[in-house]
Design an enzyme around this catalytic site. Structure first.
Site, PDB file in Angstrom:
ATOM      1  CG  ASP A  39      40.130  48.896 -55.316  1.00 37.53           C
ATOM      2  OD1 ASP A  39      41.293  49.232 -55.038  1.00 37.53           O
ATOM      3  OD2 ASP A  39      39.545  49.269 -56.367  1.00 37.53           O
ATOM      4  CG  ASN A  97      50.677  49.635 -56.679  1.00 39.10           C
ATOM      5  OD1 ASN A  97      51.451  48.744 -56.999  1.00 39.10           O
ATOM      6  ND2 ASN A  97      49.362  49.533 -56.836  1.00 39.10           N
ATOM      7  CG  HIS A 110      46.675  52.710 -50.908  1.00 41.33           C
ATOM      8  ND1 HIS A 110      47.173  53.885 -51.432  1.00 41.33           N
ATOM      9  CD2 HIS A 110      46.492  51.888 -51.964  1.00 41.33           C
ATOM     10  CE1 HIS A 110      47.268  53.781 -52.736  1.00 41.33           C
ATOM     11  NE2 HIS A 110      46.870  52.567 -53.098  1.00 41.33           N
TER      12      HIS A 110
HETATM   13  P1  AMP Z   1      47.008  52.471 -56.306  1.00 43.14           P
HETATM   14  O1  AMP Z   1      47.262  52.321 -57.787  1.00 43.14           O
HETATM   15  O2  AMP Z   1      47.794  51.501 -55.492  1.00 43.14           O
HETATM   16  O3  AMP Z   1      47.172  53.909 -55.867  1.00 43.14           O
HETATM   17  O4  AMP Z   1      45.506  52.038 -56.082  1.00 43.14           O
HETATM   18  C1  AMP Z   1      44.451  52.912 -55.854  1.00 43.14           C
HETATM   19  C2  AMP Z   1      43.209  52.078 -55.755  1.00 43.14           C
HETATM   20  O5  AMP Z   1      42.165  52.882 -55.243  1.00 43.14           O
HETATM   21  C3  AMP Z   1      42.715  51.490 -57.075  1.00 43.14           C
HETATM   22  O6  AMP Z   1      42.668  50.071 -56.969  1.00 43.14           O
HETATM   23  C4  AMP Z   1      41.306  52.098 -57.237  1.00 43.14           C
HETATM   24  O7  AMP Z   1      40.391  51.201 -57.807  1.00 43.14           O
HETATM   25  C5  AMP Z   1      40.958  52.436 -55.801  1.00 43.14           C
HETATM   26  N1  AMP Z   1      39.982  53.518 -55.637  1.00 43.14           N
HETATM   27  C6  AMP Z   1      39.984  54.728 -56.227  1.00 43.14           C
HETATM   28  N2  AMP Z   1      38.943  55.468 -55.794  1.00 43.14           N
HETATM   29  C7  AMP Z   1      38.280  54.702 -54.894  1.00 43.14           C
HETATM   30  C8  AMP Z   1      37.120  54.889 -54.086  1.00 43.14           C
HETATM   31  N3  AMP Z   1      36.417  56.032 -54.114  1.00 43.14           N
HETATM   32  N4  AMP Z   1      36.718  53.878 -53.284  1.00 43.14           N
HETATM   33  C9  AMP Z   1      37.417  52.723 -53.249  1.00 43.14           C
HETATM   34  N5  AMP Z   1      38.521  52.489 -53.973  1.00 43.14           N
HETATM   35  C10 AMP Z   1      38.953  53.454 -54.791  1.00 43.14           C
END
Ligand code: AMP
Length: 126
Positions: A39, A97, A110
């Site tokens: 992440d 989530n 995810h």
């Molecule tokens: P969610 O709120 O469950 O949709 O989580 C999305 C996650 O994706 C968050 O923890 C972000 O920090 C992560 N995220 C967003 N963009 C990227 C990226 N380019 N590479 C890795 N993680 C990411």
């Protein structure tokens, strides 16, 4: 911004772009069904995301419409990543989530894997 887990799949979401190789990621694992990467904004010493390689918005979408081998392959990959990262003992947490109440930001289904320290209670009280 949180997204609804109920909408149609948006091919421009950030994880779709990572899968197409348009955006880099810190990959930890990949097989036919799943890609795992760190992440970008870690909430624990180990914070890895595992995503199916095929386009599903939510768990309902994925579990309800993906071929059984894709569902099994994905969850086997989640377990394998946690084991490979050495988290089986002393333990770890997975979290997914879905939708606005859960603050889903990326509309590609995810699973988060958290570990590397005691993780405290399941939810904050706020
Ligand atoms: P969610 O709120 O469950 O949709 O989580 C999305 C996650 O994706 C968050 O923890 C972000 O920090 C992560 N995220 C967003 N963009 C990227 C990226 N380019 N590479 C890795 N993680 C990411």
């Amino acid at each position: 911004m949180p997204v609804s887990g109920l909408g149609p799949y948006d091919d421009g979401n950030i994880f779709a772009r990572i899968l197409r190789g348009e955006i880099p990621c810190r990959k930890v694992y990949e097989d036919n069904h799943a890609l795992a990467f760190h992440d970008i904004n870690p909430q624990a010493p180990t914070h890895v995301l595992v995503i199916p390689k095929t386009p599903y918005v939510s768990l309902a979408d994925f579990a309800g419409t993906a071929p059984p081998e894709a569902v099994a392959g994905f969850f086997r990959a989640v377990a394998k990543v946690a084991q490979t990262l050495g988290l089986e003992d002393p333990g770890y947490r997975i979290l997914a989530n879905m939708g606005v109440h859960a603050h889903q930001e990326v509309p590609h289904f995810h699973v988060h894997i958290f570990g590397g320290r005691p993780l405290g209670p399941m939810l904050t009280t706020t």
